[in-house]
Design a protein around this motif. Structure first.
Motif, mmCIF file in Angstrom:
data_model
loop_
_atom_site.group_PDB
_atom_site.id
_atom_site.type_symbol
_atom_site.label_atom_id
_atom_site.label_comp_id
_atom_site.label_asym_id
_atom_site.label_seq_id
_atom_site.Cartn_x
_atom_site.Cartn_y
_atom_site.Cartn_z
ATOM 1 N N THR A 178 0.833 -1.202 0.000
ATOM 2 C CA THR A 178 0.000 0.000 0.000
ATOM 3 C C THR A 178 0.865 1.248 0.000
ATOM 4 N N VAL A 179 1.847 1.301 0.872
ATOM 5 C CA VAL A 179 2.717 2.469 0.983
ATOM 6 C C VAL A 179 3.435 2.739 -0.347
ATOM 7 N N LYS B 242 3.489 11.108 -1.173
ATOM 8 C CA LYS B 242 4.124 11.472 0.097
ATOM 9 C C LYS B 242 3.082 11.922 1.118
ATOM 10 N N GLU B 243 2.116 12.724 0.674
ATOM 11 C CA GLU B 243 1.067 13.224 1.563
ATOM 12 C C GLU B 243 0.181 12.086 2.068
ATOM 13 N N LYS C 101 1.071 8.959 2.357
ATOM 14 C CA LYS C 101 1.871 8.151 3.292
ATOM 15 C C LYS C 101 1.828 8.758 4.687
ATOM 16 N N ALA C 102 1.973 10.075 4.762
ATOM 17 C CA ALA C 102 1.941 10.755 6.062
ATOM 18 C C ALA C 102 0.587 10.561 6.731
ATOM 19 N N LEU C 103 -0.482 10.656 5.949
ATOM 20 C CA LEU C 103 -1.821 10.453 6.508
ATOM 21 C C LEU C 103 -2.024 9.013 6.960
ATOM 22 N N LEU C 104 -1.477 8.069 6.199
ATOM 23 C CA LEU C 104 -1.602 6.664 6.589
ATOM 24 C C LEU C 104 -0.873 6.397 7.897
ATOM 25 N N THR D 7 -7.129 -1.537 0.585
ATOM 26 C CA THR D 7 -7.956 -0.825 -0.389
ATOM 27 C C THR D 7 -7.505 0.616 -0.639
ATOM 28 N N ILE D 8 -6.594 1.125 0.168
ATOM 29 C CA ILE D 8 -6.146 2.512 0.053
ATOM 30 C C ILE D 8 -5.268 2.667 -1.197
ATOM 31 N N GLY D 9 -5.549 3.695 -1.952
ATOM 32 C CA GLY D 9 -4.744 3.991 -3.120
ATOM 33 C C GLY D 9 -5.041 3.160 -4.340
ATOM 34 N N ARG D 10 -6.139 2.450 -4.314
ATOM 35 C CA ARG D 10 -6.493 1.630 -5.488
ATOM 36 C C ARG D 10 -7.454 2.332 -6.372
#
Length: 70
Positions: free
Chosen positions: A6-7, A12-13, A15-18, A67-70
């Motif tokens: 996922t990462v 970059k933004e 990733k910081a939120l995750l 599911t994040i970023g898909r």
């Protein structure tokens, strides 16, 4: 593996939120499992009750993160 996958596909933004979300989720998960296990505190069932909660919530979170970023 899911977290690393996922990462790898996030900005970059994102990733910081995750990371921020994961930290908050870990605190909430631990508090929730403490609450669930508190009904058997002091007994032999505390640790198995806590661990069952931890595993269950982690499995749900793993699916959410995938599911994040898909």
């Amino acid at each position: 593996r899911t977290y690393k996958d996922t990462v790898a596909r996030l900005t970059k933004e994102q990733k910081a939120l995750l990371v921020k979300s994961q930290r908050a989720w870990l605190v909430a998960k631990n508090n929730w499992c403490d609450l669930e296990a508190s009904s058997v505190a002091g007994g032999q069932a505390y640790q198995p009750t806590y661990l069952e909660c931890d595993i269950r919530l982690t499995q749900v979170r793993t699916k959410e993160v995938a599911t994040i970023g898909r």
